[in-house]
Scaffold this motif. Sequence first.
Motif, PDB file in Angstrom:
ATOM      1  N   ARG A 120     -82.305  -7.866  61.427  1.00 59.61           N
ATOM      2  CA  ARG A 120     -83.598  -7.267  61.107  1.00 59.61           C
ATOM      3  C   ARG A 120     -83.993  -7.571  59.663  1.00 59.61           C
ATOM      4  O   ARG A 120     -85.184  -7.604  59.315  1.00 59.61           O
ATOM      5  N   ASP A 121     -82.957  -7.785  58.797  1.00 54.74           N
ATOM      6  CA  ASP A 121     -83.227  -7.993  57.372  1.00 54.74           C
ATOM      7  C   ASP A 121     -82.651  -9.303  56.843  1.00 54.74           C
ATOM      8  O   ASP A 121     -82.631  -9.510  55.624  1.00 54.74           O
ATOM      9  N   ALA A 122     -82.126 -10.153  57.717  1.00 58.77           N
ATOM     10  CA  ALA A 122     -81.478 -11.386  57.248  1.00 58.77           C
ATOM     11  C   ALA A 122     -81.865 -12.552  58.155  1.00 58.77           C
ATOM     12  O   ALA A 122     -82.130 -12.380  59.352  1.00 58.77           O
ATOM     13  N   SER A 123     -81.889 -13.738  57.565  1.00 52.50           N
ATOM     14  CA  SER A 123     -82.228 -14.928  58.345  1.00 52.50           C
ATOM     15  C   SER A 123     -80.996 -15.659  58.859  1.00 52.50           C
ATOM     16  O   SER A 123     -81.061 -16.381  59.847  1.00 52.50           O
ATOM     17  N   LEU A 124     -79.854 -15.491  58.179  1.00 50.82           N
ATOM     18  CA  LEU A 124     -78.607 -16.119  58.623  1.00 50.82           C
ATOM     19  C   LEU A 124     -77.769 -15.100  59.387  1.00 50.82           C
ATOM     20  O   LEU A 124     -77.648 -13.943  58.965  1.00 50.82           O
ATOM     21  N   PRO A 125     -77.154 -15.492  60.495  1.00 49.08           N
ATOM     22  CA  PRO A 125     -76.369 -14.541  61.291  1.00 49.08           C
ATOM     23  C   PRO A 125     -75.001 -14.274  60.679  1.00 49.08           C
ATOM     24  O   PRO A 125     -74.487 -15.059  59.882  1.00 49.08           O
ATOM     25  N   LEU A 126     -74.414 -13.158  61.072  1.00 53.10           N
ATOM     26  CA  LEU A 126     -73.035 -12.850  60.703  1.00 53.10           C
ATOM     27  C   LEU A 126     -72.080 -13.696  61.544  1.00 53.10           C
ATOM     28  O   LEU A 126     -72.403 -14.087  62.677  1.00 53.10           O
ATOM     29  N   PRO A 127     -70.864 -13.959  61.026  1.00 47.13           N
ATOM     30  CA  PRO A 127     -69.891 -14.757  61.798  1.00 47.13           C
ATOM     31  C   PRO A 127     -69.199 -13.914  62.872  1.00 47.13           C
ATOM     32  O   PRO A 127     -67.996 -13.632  62.794  1.00 47.13           O
ATOM     33  N   ILE A 128     -69.957 -13.494  63.877  1.00 43.81           N
ATOM     34  CA  ILE A 128     -69.397 -12.656  64.928  1.00 43.81           C
ATOM     35  C   ILE A 128     -69.892 -13.140  66.282  1.00 43.81           C
ATOM     36  O   ILE A 128     -71.056 -13.537  66.428  1.00 43.81           O
ATOM     37  N   VAL A 129     -69.001 -13.156  67.264  1.00 46.18           N
ATOM     38  CA  VAL A 129     -69.345 -13.550  68.628  1.00 46.18           C
ATOM     39  C   VAL A 129     -68.774 -12.515  69.596  1.00 46.18           C
ATOM     40  O   VAL A 129     -67.885 -11.736  69.233  1.00 46.18           O
TER      41      VAL A 129
END
Length: 865
Positions: free
Chosen positions: A229-238
């Motif tokens: 919602r506040d970031a353009s790059l995703p977290l490293p989580i799957v």
Amino acid sequence: MGGSWHYCSDCGAFGDMLELASTVWQLDIYETLLRLERSGIEFPGNIITQNGIALYKKNFTDPQQRAHQLKNDSSHTLAHGLDVNFIQNKLGLNSNLNASIWRERMGQFIGAVDRVKASETFRCSLKGNGRLFKGDKWGNVLTVPFQDMSGRICGFMFIGRNAEIEDIIYRPVYASWKNKNASDTIIEAGVCMAAVLHSDVAHSRDFKNNIFVTVNPFDALRIQNRHMRDASLPLPIVGSYHGIHATTRGTQNFNVATQNVWDHFQDKNFIFWTHKPTAAAFNMASMSNGRVCILKGRKDLFWRSGKQWLQTLQEQSKPWRVALEHVIEKTNEKELQDFLQQLRIPTQRYREFVKTCSPRLRERIEHASGVKLNKKVFVNNKSVTQNENGWWDDKTGSQISNAVIRIEHILYRELDDTTFYKGVIVFKGNLLPFCANAEDIENNTFKWMQKRLIAEKKEIMTSASNWSRYAIEIAMQLHSPSVQHGVGRFGWQPENAKFCFPKFAITCDGDVIEEDSFVIDELAPGTDLTVPSELAIPNMRDLTVDTEVSQIFWATVACIAANIVAPALNRKRANIGLMGDGAVLIGRIAASEIGCRAYNVSKTQYGIELATVIKKVVGRHNWPLILVVQKGRSRVRMAGWLNYECAENIIIDVDRYIADALGLSGDWRFIINSSPLMGASAIKEHGRKIIPLWLQDFCQRKMQLRSSDASLAIQVLEDIAEWAGTDGDAHVIHKAKEVIDDVQENEQDKAIRFVEMLYRYINEGAVTIEQHGFDENASVNITFFDKYVFVPRSTINKLLANKNVPILDTIEITTLLTDSGGLEDSDFEYNNKAGWLIRKAWWDIQYRQCHTHQNRLLRIVGGDE
């Protein structure tokens, strides 16, 4: 086709290797296949046809194209207001971002479509047995694509209706699941949000190469959704998936689980998160050698930032073995039994883990694994209970058996259509492992168990004989075994893209998988080979001392290794001939240490009988087999056997005469040394480590040989020299070329060998020569004219028959003489004999060449030429 995969993160191109070739060459599939075939790649006979190509597209390319189309369409429709608000709110996946921003962010990972579009993607009907969504009230569904490799979608998770457990469907993309025939077959589920595995991620400084994997995919989706919602790059989580996929007819269920995704991302470190101890987390962690974090706190997901949550997981995670010990120690007896039964850790790795546990933990594991206490099943309309004392008939209260059979694996060997059971017999607290033919066990299970116990010097078991016929059914209900195909087959396995050994396997990427084959026949190769481990520098130097023994060892290694990798490289295998006392003695020792098995040929076992036996063994294992022929046996019968085409991938002693004939009629490599050599202690001590270590390095380099301008055996030898040269003497390994006589796959080489063979007989006086016009005699064998040389066919046959060596195919001789430019007339008659009229200028050239070849052989230390 349908095998190795490519993906370009810049342009988005994806597909198998055939699609890559088609794109690069700008050809259609049919033209691409023809070009590959012309380059020497072999395909099954029905592939390069319209039907074959149509089947390839139906099974591989079209499903993937439709899957990507569904992914893109569902992202678009959800961004533009397709109503799945109730499902999103219930799962915590709602968002207030505008459509374009949402699609660039969370729209990469989820979408929404109506059930009609989803059904069309998988070619399913909306009604009847073939429908995708069973039951009513299915409307719009949330879609989550799963990938098992970069850019390859392997399945979709659909969430609809009330977003309860029964409203979640996982559907594999490919149709191969339809052909599975066992309820314990596991289908690869992949991971959701797989783009983070090959693209930039947020907070990379904090997490480095760590990737976080949740057992529950919705946990990963919630964390990611809140973060983006506040970031353009995703977290490293799957997110992983572990569930049941039911067939549309509802008659069979298949396990769907995330298993081997990690194999394709070796540069990543994986941390697996689960709220409570689950076998799924440890199954995945053991495959990737990752870490596990067991941490409650699902409510925390809604107030802590994604970065904070992942930092907590990173700090509290433990190596999977440490975490597993903690689970075993703290879990109660009943839950531990269920937990251990669901573990699918590779057998060898699990055994090593158990060995490192304390005696108290080992005792807990053995007790919990042996018997699932007080479980009831119904067999023959009767209730049966299992406890620590055996099986009991609940109705009568009588004991069925005080020993329990537990079947852990059903193993199927396709080559001879044989099934095996592998498991343990539990008797008075003892576990007796077994692996035996299923028919032998099923005929009279209790009697078979009794024989096993007696053989192990155990006490006599008690059993009710009338229940014996139901013993397997009881065992299967109490514990559902896994089913494995292709067992007991070693060497290169193209369907699995790996080199298989009895105790481990090496994938085409160089990863080592520790596993037991379970089914090992009497001629199974590599039974003494172990998982690749470092070879100390002094040990490598012992193997590269500059001696004739070292040369023969490395020559043997190269020839055998060439045959092992040949199927993986689409190259031909060659038979290996050991010529001379030194080559036979050291060559056999080396081959045995490398993993080859020996087969003793009996007096009566020649001709088609022996050929059939060898064809069966060589067909089962892509590994050379040593044939041991006792001295004094009939060379006539041996020569006859060698004429059979199925004499392939064997190692056998030969003399110079047999080698001459074999070099003209087939694919052979000869290792030559006639010195009476001794001193093979280094080979016996360290030789068995070479093949696994080199194969692992070879696969890590994508199976690329460093040299390409020589025969396969010489290429492999030079590659091994480069690999071993840092710790040993590469020069010694290179010198092994001097003891290898490698039959080249060209007519010029065979032409030289033909003339060389004749001159060998001439020098021995076995053939007489006469110049045309001088004392013409009908008994003369070879006649020289001014411009030609006449060789009667009867001369060749008589020479070979006198030496008891394989008879040559005269048509093949005619072909090689024609192709090499030496034949003037193939049916010339002189002195009432028919034969070949050969150009003398060509003959003289080959004669000079064969002298060069002979001089090279004479330089071999101890050569008898």
